[in-house]
Design a protein around this motif. Structure first.
Motif, PDB file in Angstrom:
ATOM      1  N   LEU A 341       0.816  -1.215   0.000  1.00 38.73           N
ATOM      2  CA  LEU A 341       0.000   0.000   0.000  1.00 38.73           C
ATOM      3  C   LEU A 341       0.853   1.269   0.000  1.00 38.73           C
ATOM      4  CD1 LEU A 341      -2.714  -1.112   2.600  1.00 38.73           C
ATOM      5  CD2 LEU A 341      -2.719  -1.407   0.113  1.00 38.73           C
ATOM      6  N   ARG A 366      -6.124   2.308   7.279  1.00 38.61           N
ATOM      7  CA  ARG A 366      -5.059   2.541   8.258  1.00 38.61           C
ATOM      8  C   ARG A 366      -4.903   1.376   9.226  1.00 38.61           C
ATOM      9  NH1 ARG A 366      -6.643   8.822   9.530  1.00 38.61           N
ATOM     10  NH2 ARG A 366      -5.554   9.756   7.737  1.00 38.61           N
ATOM     11  N   ARG A 369      -2.544  -1.266   7.350  1.00 37.16           N
ATOM     12  CA  ARG A 369      -1.175  -0.922   6.967  1.00 37.16           C
ATOM     13  C   ARG A 369      -0.112  -1.517   7.897  1.00 37.16           C
ATOM     14  NH1 ARG A 369      -0.718   2.957   2.973  1.00 37.16           N
ATOM     15  NH2 ARG A 369      -2.598   4.174   2.528  1.00 37.16           N
TER      16      ARG A 369
END
Length: 546
Positions: A341, A366, A369
């Motif tokens: 990502l 988020r 990640r």
């Protein structure tokens, strides 16, 4: 009576009977003499010696190899010769360049020598080049600092030297570093080092991170430029094959465990045995992934775009160690960065634990990640030299606002121990570590968030064989103890075949072959033929004759 005339460059030639032209670049003239050179670093725990009592000579027009494994002080020697050691480093001894001791010169006097009379090719082109300036102008700027030419004249000379290193197109001059491939960036720093036609060029690991084909192109180029310019080269490498091919003679630096941790993890003879078979359920799957890089600017054409990925499909089973192999510019790094990502794909799906990450809103993304960690091929560029080892490892926890300061410190020291680094080195600055140690640091930092997938992008390419074995052993240890799924990207089929259960072969933005563990050993020779073209094989044959 014979009359000898000295020239700045060129070969010995006869003007008339008994009258000869003798090049200044002659092995009979000592250009550089290093006497008892020692390098040490002042640390919180005292003084640490990196290099001790190096003695060597480089004659005009000669190529001398400096060979040794990671941590033996090769790069420190190169930086000490030109007075480029970082703050806190101490150099002792003598470095006589054309009779002048460089260690005793003032900085203002050294500036007149660096770049003009002696230059250096840094190990990491990404760090040596400014990301906000066109590479042609960066080369011209070096000449502008050391000559009376106007800017237009410097630009013209820069184009000529780019042509010498086989980057003659206008797009190369106008490109920014991130728009060039790894091999092209190596050529740019070589051109930057040669623009002032110095008498001595120090090449620090000039082929690191390159596949076999590009490595041979760079070595051939250095040999050609040596003949054309008459410059002497001090070639630093951990690869004995590089120094044997280029150098007239080679100096081997001894390895001291005091420079490393004394802790090593090697690849066992039966590396792939003793592991539970990976689960059939894929941890991550890539479906029809495409990525195209579009040129920027008002006058760019559509034909200048580059399609990096063409509808790529792959799946990685949970708990497995999968290898992705291919030549430079085949799209390996682009695929890795999209999976982590760090790059935005143009089309396709990245399905991680049954969720298509490319369809998630930023807020939900988020949360995923930290579970996808990417270890870049250039650890020096990934580490902040102003931070200590413990601060670098704990930095992701700070960003995620996790744990207290004392817990972060304990976690950093534990990960240093798990990755083969001595926890007593926790307060050392990052620039004090060797290449192999820096690689362990970035692996420790990737582990601090407890990821599900680790992606290693050419993370072994710049290391000596012994350190490569140790890092491979570390990967196996992480898989055995923590069950982390791993994707190992490399251009070295023989290297990854030691640990991988499955190998994917990538060329021109596509995965073209897939092989299981039982087939890997039988396919090494055939895969190597894919990566080394006829011209490269011819170069290798010529080097063997030499």
């Amino acid at each position: 009576m014979e009359i000898l005339i000295l020239l700045d460059s060129g070969a010995l030639a006869a003007l008339a009977d008994g009258v000869y032209l003798l090049p200044v670049c002659s092995p009979s003239r000592t250009l550089l003499e290093v006497r008892d050179l020692s390098v040490s670093y002042a640390t919180r725990g005292g003084t640490r010696v990196i290099l001790e009592a190096l003695n060597c000579e480089v004659h005009s027009g000669e190529v001398v190899g400096l060979q040794g494994r990671s941590g033996c002080g090769k790069t420190s020697a190169a930086l000490a010769i030109l007075g480029l050691l970082p703050y806190g480093a101490i150099a002792r001894g003598e470095v006589l360049f054309r009779g002048n001791d460089l260690l005793k010169l003032k900085e203002s006097e050294l500036r007149k020598i660096r770049g003009r009379e002696a230059s250096i090719i840094y190990q990491e082109p990404a760090l040596a080049l400014s990301p906000v300036m066109r590479v042609g102008d960066q080369i011209a700027k070096v000449l502008r600092a050391h000559s009376a030419l106007d800017w237009q004249g410097c630009q013209q000379q820069a184009r000529q030297v780019l042509n010498q290193v086989k980057l003659g197109a206008d797009r190369h001059y106008r490109a920014y570093p991130h728009e060039l491939s790894g091999g092209e960036c190596h050529r740019v720093v070589l051109a930057q080092a040669l623009i002032c036609r110095p008498a001595l060029v120090i090449a620090d690991e000039p082929t690191t991170g390159l596949d076999v084909s590009l490595k041979n192109e760079i070595l051939d180029l250095i040999a050609i430029l040596r003949r054309e310019t008459g410059a002497a080269f001090l070639v630093i490498s951990h690869d004995r094959a590089v120094t044997d091919r280029l150098a007239d003679r080679t100096i081997s630096l001894p390895f001291s465990n005091g420079n490393e941790t004394g802790m090593s993890i090697s690849v066992p003879a039966a590396a792939k045995q003793g592991f539970s078979p990976p689960q059939a359920t894929p941890l991550i799957a890539v479906r029809n992934l495409s990525k195209c890089y579009q040129p920027r600017g008002l006058f760019q054409t559509r034909s200048a775009s580059k399609q990096a990925l063409h509808s790529v499909n792959l799946s990685i089973p949970r708990g497995s160690l999968t290898a992705l192999v291919g030549p430079s510019a085949s799209g390996k790094s682009t695929l890795a960065r999209c999976m982590a990502l760090l790059e935005e794909a143009d089309a396709g799906e990245i399905v991680f634990e049954d969720k298509n990450l490319l369809c998630l809103p930023l807020q939900q993304l988020r949360a995923f990640r930290p579970r996808l960690q990417y270890v870049s091929q250039d650890p020096a560029a990934a580490l902040n030299p102003r931070m200590s080892a413990a601060e670098v490892i704990a930095e992701p926890l700070v960003i995620q606002n996790r744990s207290s300061r004392s817990d972060r410190r304990r976690r950093a020291e534990l990960l240093m121990e798990q990755t083969g680094l001595d926890p007593s080195f926790a307060d050392r600055s990052c620039h004090e570590f060797s290449g192999g140690q820096k690689q362990r640091l970035v692996i420790a930092r990737a582990l601090v968030l407890e990821p599900s997938l680790l992606i290693f992008d050419e993370s072994l390419s710049g290391l000596d064989p012994q350190t490569q074995e140790e890092i491979l052993g570390l990967l196996l240890s992480l898989r055995r103890k923590l069950g982390i799924t791993q994707l190992l990207i490399s251009h070295d089929m023989e290297l990854v075949s030691k640990v991988a259960e499955r190998v994917l072969i990538m060329r021109a933005g596509n995965i073209v072959e897939e092989h299981e563990a039982a087939e890997i050993c039988n396919m090494n020779a055939r895969a190597t033929e894919h990566f080394v073209d006829a011209q490269t094989r011819q170069s290798l044959a010529l080097s063997e004759v030499k």
